[in-house]
Design an enzyme around this catalytic site. Structure first.
Site, PDB file in Angstrom:
ATOM      1  N   ASP A  32       0.910  -1.256  -0.099  1.00 40.81           N
ATOM      2  CA  ASP A  32       0.000  -0.199  -0.002  1.00 40.81           C
ATOM      3  C   ASP A  32       0.808   1.356  -0.031  1.00 40.81           C
ATOM      4  O   ASP A  32       1.940   1.402   0.746  1.00 40.81           O
ATOM      5  CB  ASP A  32      -0.799  -0.220   1.142  1.00 40.81           C
ATOM      6  CG  ASP A  32      -1.928   1.046   1.120  1.00 40.81           C
ATOM      7  OD1 ASP A  32      -3.343   0.387   0.832  1.00 40.81           O
ATOM      8  OD2 ASP A  32      -2.004   2.191   1.104  1.00 40.81           O
ATOM      9  N   ILE A  33       0.446   2.241  -0.718  1.00 38.85           N
ATOM     10  CA  ILE A  33       1.344   3.441  -0.832  1.00 38.85           C
ATOM     11  C   ILE A  33       1.167   4.246   0.322  1.00 38.85           C
ATOM     12  O   ILE A  33       2.082   5.235   0.564  1.00 38.85           O
ATOM     13  CB  ILE A  33       0.699   4.308  -2.033  1.00 38.85           C
ATOM     14  CG1 ILE A  33       1.772   5.150  -2.578  1.00 38.85           C
ATOM     15  CG2 ILE A  33      -0.655   5.105  -1.723  1.00 38.85           C
ATOM     16  CD1 ILE A  33       1.614   5.843  -3.937  1.00 38.85           C
ATOM     17  N   ASN A  94     -12.900  -3.187   2.940  1.00 39.03           N
ATOM     18  CA  ASN A  94     -13.929  -1.981   3.294  1.00 39.03           C
ATOM     19  C   ASN A  94     -14.914  -2.061   1.968  1.00 39.03           C
ATOM     20  O   ASN A  94     -14.349  -2.148   0.893  1.00 39.03           O
ATOM     21  CB  ASN A  94     -12.981  -0.758   3.129  1.00 39.03           C
ATOM     22  CG  ASN A  94     -11.957  -0.526   4.208  1.00 39.03           C
ATOM     23  OD1 ASN A  94     -12.406  -1.072   5.396  1.00 39.03           O
ATOM     24  ND2 ASN A  94     -10.943  -0.017   4.017  1.00 39.03           N
ATOM     25  N   GLY A 100     -15.017   3.121   4.508  1.00 43.74           N
ATOM     26  CA  GLY A 100     -13.529   3.541   4.026  1.00 43.74           C
ATOM     27  C   GLY A 100     -13.107   3.216   2.948  1.00 43.74           C
ATOM     28  O   GLY A 100     -12.003   3.526   2.626  1.00 43.74           O
ATOM     29  N   HIS A 107     -10.276  -5.257  -3.278  1.00 47.37           N
ATOM     30  CA  HIS A 107      -8.991  -5.370  -2.688  1.00 47.37           C
ATOM     31  C   HIS A 107      -9.140  -6.034  -1.213  1.00 47.37           C
ATOM     32  O   HIS A 107      -9.899  -5.506  -0.526  1.00 47.37           O
ATOM     33  CB  HIS A 107      -8.168  -4.220  -2.769  1.00 47.37           C
ATOM     34  CG  HIS A 107      -8.896  -2.912  -2.212  1.00 47.37           C
ATOM     35  ND1 HIS A 107      -9.770  -2.213  -3.152  1.00 47.37           N
ATOM     36  CD2 HIS A 107      -8.716  -2.272  -1.111  1.00 47.37           C
ATOM     37  CE1 HIS A 107     -10.036  -1.101  -2.333  1.00 47.37           C
ATOM     38  NE2 HIS A 107      -9.404  -1.159  -1.305  1.00 47.37           N
ATOM     39  N   HIS A 109      -7.079  -5.803   2.104  1.00 45.64           N
ATOM     40  CA  HIS A 109      -5.942  -5.358   3.015  1.00 45.64           C
ATOM     41  C   HIS A 109      -5.576  -6.415   3.937  1.00 45.64           C
ATOM     42  O   HIS A 109      -6.264  -7.062   4.516  1.00 45.64           O
ATOM     43  CB  HIS A 109      -6.741  -4.145   3.716  1.00 45.64           C
ATOM     44  CG  HIS A 109      -7.096  -3.129   3.186  1.00 45.64           C
ATOM     45  ND1 HIS A 109      -6.083  -1.933   3.117  1.00 45.64           N
ATOM     46  CD2 HIS A 109      -8.069  -2.673   2.624  1.00 45.64           C
ATOM     47  CE1 HIS A 109      -6.961  -0.866   2.444  1.00 45.64           C
ATOM     48  NE2 HIS A 109      -8.332  -1.406   2.174  1.00 45.64           N
TER      49      HIS A 109
HETATM   50  P1  5GP Z   1      -9.461   1.466   0.559  1.00 43.34           P
HETATM   51  O1  5GP Z   1      -9.842   2.739   1.488  1.00 43.34           O
HETATM   52  O2  5GP Z   1     -10.503   1.597  -0.734  1.00 43.34           O
HETATM   53  O3  5GP Z   1     -10.265   0.422   1.490  1.00 43.34           O
HETATM   54  O4  5GP Z   1      -8.145   0.939   0.058  1.00 43.34           O
HETATM   55  C1  5GP Z   1      -7.629   1.680  -0.929  1.00 43.34           C
HETATM   56  C2  5GP Z   1      -5.989   1.588  -0.634  1.00 43.34           C
HETATM   57  O5  5GP Z   1      -5.201   1.773  -1.743  1.00 43.34           O
HETATM   58  C3  5GP Z   1      -5.587   2.904   0.523  1.00 43.34           C
HETATM   59  O6  5GP Z   1      -4.960   2.065   1.658  1.00 43.34           O
HETATM   60  C4  5GP Z   1      -4.574   3.481  -0.410  1.00 43.34           C
HETATM   61  O7  5GP Z   1      -3.620   4.181   0.447  1.00 43.34           O
HETATM   62  C5  5GP Z   1      -4.139   2.526  -1.447  1.00 43.34           C
HETATM   63  N1  5GP Z   1      -3.728   3.305  -2.893  1.00 43.34           N
HETATM   64  C6  5GP Z   1      -4.707   4.035  -3.332  1.00 43.34           C
HETATM   65  N2  5GP Z   1      -3.924   4.496  -4.573  1.00 43.34           N
HETATM   66  C7  5GP Z   1      -2.575   3.629  -4.669  1.00 43.34           C
HETATM   67  C8  5GP Z   1      -1.626   3.460  -5.444  1.00 43.34           C
HETATM   68  O8  5GP Z   1      -1.519   4.325  -6.591  1.00 43.34           O
HETATM   69  N3  5GP Z   1      -0.509   2.816  -5.278  1.00 43.34           N
HETATM   70  C9  5GP Z   1      -0.713   2.028  -3.992  1.00 43.34           C
HETATM   71  N4  5GP Z   1       0.267   1.263  -3.804  1.00 43.34           N
HETATM   72  N5  5GP Z   1      -1.472   2.201  -3.259  1.00 43.34           N
HETATM   73  C10 5GP Z   1      -2.685   2.949  -3.263  1.00 43.34           C
END
Ligand code: 5GP
Ligand code: ZN
Length: 121
Positions: A32-33, A94, A100, A107, A109
């Site tokens: 994760d970034i 999520n 969230g 995806h 986590h």
């Molecule tokens: P969500 O909030 O949808 O459950 O999780 C999305 C996740 O994707 C977040 O934790 C966010 O930091 C990660 N994320 C979003 N854009 C990117 C990206 O371009 N690269 C990476 N490695 N992670 C990303």
């Protein structure tokens, strides 16, 4: 969000760089970034699925595979729960904005490397 514009589809296709952890014919896993713990890895299907909210019966095996891959990665990362009950990790989907979800490509986590409280925020 169409596959053409989806950030995770772009990562899977290699159009956006990522720190890959694992890949096979069905899934792609990367760091994760914006990690929320010492280990924070995302396991995504190569198939574009919006989220758990649009899962179809045909996706059942794919989601099971995502959990198995998560288990294997967690073990490789040294996160498997130990016999003394220490260790462990959290697996999270999520589902929707109030939960969230910010990226609308399914995806899982994988979060670990620190103690985590319950209930989540
Ligand atoms: P969500 O909030 O949808 O459950 O999780 C999305 C996740 O994707 C977040 O934790 C966010 O930091 C990660 N994320 C979003 N854009 C990117 C990206 O371009 N690269 C990476 N490695 N992670 C990303
Ligand atoms: Zn996508």
């Amino acid at each position: 969000m169409e596959e053409k514009d989806c950030i995770f589809c772009k990562i899977v296709r290699g159009e956006v760089p990522s720190k890959k952890v694992f890949e096979d014919e069905k899934v792609y896993a990367f760091h994760d970034i914006n990690p929320v713990a010492p280990t924070h890895i995302l396991i995504v299907p190569k198939k574009h699925i919006l989220g758990v909210q649009t899962l179809e019966p045909e996706d059942e095996c794919l989601v099971g595979h995502m959990f198995y891959v998560a288990r294997k990665i967690a073990e490789d990362q040294g996160l498997a729960p130990k016999e003394d009950l220490k260790g462990g990790y959290r697996l999270v989907f999520n589902v929707g904005r109030d939960a969230g979800q910010s990226v609308f490509h399914l995806h899982l986590h994988l979060i670990g490397g620190r103690h985590m409280g319950w209930p989540p925020g």
